[in-house]
Every structure is written in structure tokens, then in C-alpha cells.
Design a protein around this motif. Structure first.
Motif, mmCIF file in Angstrom:
data_model
loop_
_atom_site.group_PDB
_atom_site.id
_atom_site.type_symbol
_atom_site.label_atom_id
_atom_site.label_comp_id
_atom_site.label_asym_id
_atom_site.label_seq_id
_atom_site.Cartn_x
_atom_site.Cartn_y
_atom_site.Cartn_z
ATOM 1 N N LEU A 1 3.501 -7.515 -26.322
ATOM 2 C CA LEU A 1 3.652 -6.186 -26.850
ATOM 3 C C LEU A 1 2.974 -5.113 -27.082
ATOM 4 O O LEU A 1 2.003 -5.212 -27.822
ATOM 5 C CB LEU A 1 4.730 -6.043 -28.032
ATOM 6 C CG LEU A 1 6.251 -6.869 -27.705
ATOM 7 C CD1 LEU A 1 7.030 -6.285 -29.194
ATOM 8 C CD2 LEU A 1 6.720 -7.038 -26.311
ATOM 9 N N PRO A 2 2.354 -3.890 -25.962
ATOM 10 C CA PRO A 2 1.264 -2.518 -26.574
ATOM 11 C C PRO A 2 1.752 -2.515 -27.872
ATOM 12 O O PRO A 2 2.806 -2.680 -28.867
ATOM 13 C CB PRO A 2 2.052 -1.513 -26.000
ATOM 14 C CG PRO A 2 3.016 -2.046 -24.770
ATOM 15 C CD PRO A 2 3.787 -3.735 -25.388
ATOM 16 N N ASN A 3 1.095 -2.470 -28.725
ATOM 17 C CA ASN A 3 0.358 -2.242 -30.161
ATOM 18 C C ASN A 3 0.563 -1.286 -30.309
ATOM 19 O O ASN A 3 1.723 -1.416 -32.007
ATOM 20 C CB ASN A 3 -1.303 -2.560 -30.160
ATOM 21 C CG ASN A 3 -1.510 -3.580 -30.586
ATOM 22 O OD1 ASN A 3 -1.167 -4.161 -30.582
ATOM 23 N ND2 ASN A 3 -2.955 -3.566 -30.468
ATOM 24 N N ASP A 4 1.288 0.394 -30.175
ATOM 25 C CA ASP A 4 1.627 1.154 -30.250
ATOM 26 C C ASP A 4 3.185 1.658 -30.722
ATOM 27 O O ASP A 4 3.700 1.070 -31.635
ATOM 28 C CB ASP A 4 1.828 2.602 -29.161
ATOM 29 C CG ASP A 4 -0.292 2.765 -29.920
ATOM 30 O OD1 ASP A 4 -1.140 2.820 -31.161
ATOM 31 O OD2 ASP A 4 -0.558 3.824 -28.491
ATOM 32 N N PHE A 5 3.778 0.588 -29.392
ATOM 33 C CA PHE A 5 5.550 0.214 -29.564
ATOM 34 C C PHE A 5 6.389 -0.957 -30.781
ATOM 35 O O PHE A 5 6.674 -1.102 -30.889
ATOM 36 C CB PHE A 5 6.174 0.014 -28.140
ATOM 37 C CG PHE A 5 6.668 -0.915 -28.124
ATOM 38 C CD1 PHE A 5 8.194 -0.250 -27.566
ATOM 39 C CD2 PHE A 5 7.124 -2.687 -28.891
ATOM 40 C CE1 PHE A 5 9.499 -0.478 -27.309
ATOM 41 C CE2 PHE A 5 8.238 -2.665 -28.095
ATOM 42 C CZ PHE A 5 9.422 -2.078 -28.005
ATOM 43 N N ARG A 6 5.445 -2.061 -31.081
ATOM 44 C CA ARG A 6 5.181 -2.499 -32.432
ATOM 45 C C ARG A 6 4.810 -1.593 -33.316
ATOM 46 O O ARG A 6 6.013 -1.940 -34.079
ATOM 47 C CB ARG A 6 4.327 -3.849 -31.917
ATOM 48 C CG ARG A 6 4.431 -5.161 -33.047
ATOM 49 C CD ARG A 6 3.501 -5.965 -33.419
ATOM 50 N NE ARG A 6 3.951 -7.286 -32.044
ATOM 51 C CZ ARG A 6 4.709 -7.616 -32.268
ATOM 52 N NH1 ARG A 6 5.365 -8.319 -33.455
ATOM 53 N NH2 ARG A 6 5.051 -8.562 -31.404
ATOM 54 N N THR A 7 4.297 -1.314 -33.380
ATOM 55 C CA THR A 7 3.498 -0.493 -34.811
ATOM 56 C C THR A 7 4.901 0.782 -35.322
ATOM 57 O O THR A 7 5.789 0.563 -36.414
ATOM 58 C CB THR A 7 2.044 0.250 -34.811
ATOM 59 O OG1 THR A 7 1.052 -0.635 -34.377
ATOM 60 C CG2 THR A 7 2.174 1.232 -36.110
ATOM 61 N N LEU A 8 5.311 1.502 -34.068
ATOM 62 C CA LEU A 8 6.004 2.018 -34.627
ATOM 63 C C LEU A 8 7.369 2.096 -34.564
ATOM 64 O O LEU A 8 8.134 2.273 -35.317
ATOM 65 C CB LEU A 8 6.459 3.322 -33.510
ATOM 66 C CG LEU A 8 4.638 4.119 -33.039
ATOM 67 C CD1 LEU A 8 5.150 4.627 -31.086
ATOM 68 C CD2 LEU A 8 5.192 5.269 -33.395
ATOM 69 N N VAL A 9 7.593 0.592 -34.192
ATOM 70 C CA VAL A 9 9.364 -0.071 -33.996
ATOM 71 C C VAL A 9 9.031 -0.733 -35.215
ATOM 72 O O VAL A 9 10.616 -0.424 -36.027
ATOM 73 C CB VAL A 9 9.627 -0.020 -32.588
ATOM 74 C CG1 VAL A 9 11.265 -1.394 -33.138
ATOM 75 C CG2 VAL A 9 9.505 0.227 -31.515
ATOM 76 N N GLU A 10 8.227 -1.252 -35.455
ATOM 77 C CA GLU A 10 8.540 -1.991 -37.589
ATOM 78 C C GLU A 10 8.176 -1.329 -37.792
ATOM 79 O O GLU A 10 8.802 -1.606 -39.309
ATOM 80 C CB GLU A 10 7.484 -3.334 -36.982
ATOM 81 C CG GLU A 10 7.515 -4.176 -36.492
ATOM 82 C CD GLU A 10 6.286 -4.856 -36.300
ATOM 83 O OE1 GLU A 10 5.824 -4.805 -36.783
ATOM 84 O OE2 GLU A 10 6.662 -6.180 -35.738
ATOM 85 N N ALA A 11 7.757 -0.526 -37.934
ATOM 86 C CA ALA A 11 7.698 1.392 -39.287
ATOM 87 C C ALA A 11 8.989 1.338 -39.731
ATOM 88 O O ALA A 11 9.484 1.791 -40.411
ATOM 89 C CB ALA A 11 7.089 2.500 -38.599
#
Length: 117
Positions: A73-83
Motif C-alpha cells: 500500500l502507498p505509505n500516505d494511504f496507509r498512514t491516513l486511513v490508520e490515523a
């Protein structure tokens, strides 16, 4: 061997998939699709975190189907959704559909974000 029919709550299971489509709850959806307890909707892919975040409070984990093969997964995608407080689990779209259906039948709070195969 004893077979039991699976009973789902109001959420809709994935009935099938093919090139460019998913069949969910008896209806066909073209292209990338998100499946949440409150319904099925189009999803704009990894750039569309808003669709997932807006409904994240209704689930504990989102299975992200990355197409025919598993991909990072793109890092930005994972970071935003997990946040937003929800877990994100990448897998191939076929595996995501199967996992979702099994956990849905157990009454778990799960969702799907699917890229077509």
C-alpha cells in the motif's frame, strides 16, 4: 459432513468477481469498490482516502484488495486511513473477498476496499 447455510446480518457478502467487476449482495459493481456495513459504493483507489475515513468508525479493519496480486500500500494511504483508528490489511482482491465473507459471517466489524482483478 454437515453443511450450514451462512447467515449474514444487514451487511452484504461478496458473491463473485471477474475482470473489472464485483458482484456484491446480488448486484454488479464496476471498477474499484468499497463495501461497508451501511452499503456499497464506488471507490477512487488509493487517492480516495476520504471515502474510507468517513465510514471508518463503523469497522475495526478494512481489507484492501490490491487487484489480482498482493501489492504494498502507498505509505500516505496507509498512514491516513490508520490515523482514523481503523486497521488496514492489504491482500489480493480474491483473498480480501474470501476473508471478508468469512469474518462477516462471524459478525465481525469489517469492510472492503477493492481494486478489480
Amino acid at each position: 459432513m454437515r453443511l450450514n447455510e451462512v447467515q449474514y446480518t444487514d451487511a452484504q457478502p461478496v458473491d463473485g468477481y471477474g475482470p473489472g467487476f464485483f458482484r456484491i449482495g446480488g448486484k454488479v459493481f464496476e471498477g474499484a469498490t468499497a463495501v461497508f456495513p451501511d452499503g456499497v459504493m464506488g471507490w477512487g483507489g488509493f487517492e480516495d482516502t476520504e471515502t474510507l475515513i468517513a465510514r471508518a468508525s463503523s469497522v475495526d479493519v478494512i481489507f484492501v484488495g490490491t487487484g489480482a496480486e498482493i501489492a504494498h500500500l502507498p505509505n500516505d494511504f496507509r498512514t491516513l486511513v490508520e490515523a482514523s483508528g481503523v486497521g488496514v490489511e492489504p491482500m489480493s482482491s480474491p483473498a480480501a473477498c474470501r476473508t471478508y465473507n468469512v469474518l462477516l459471517s462471524e459478525g465481525r466489524r469489517v469492510a472492503l476496499a477493492l481494486l478489480p482483478v
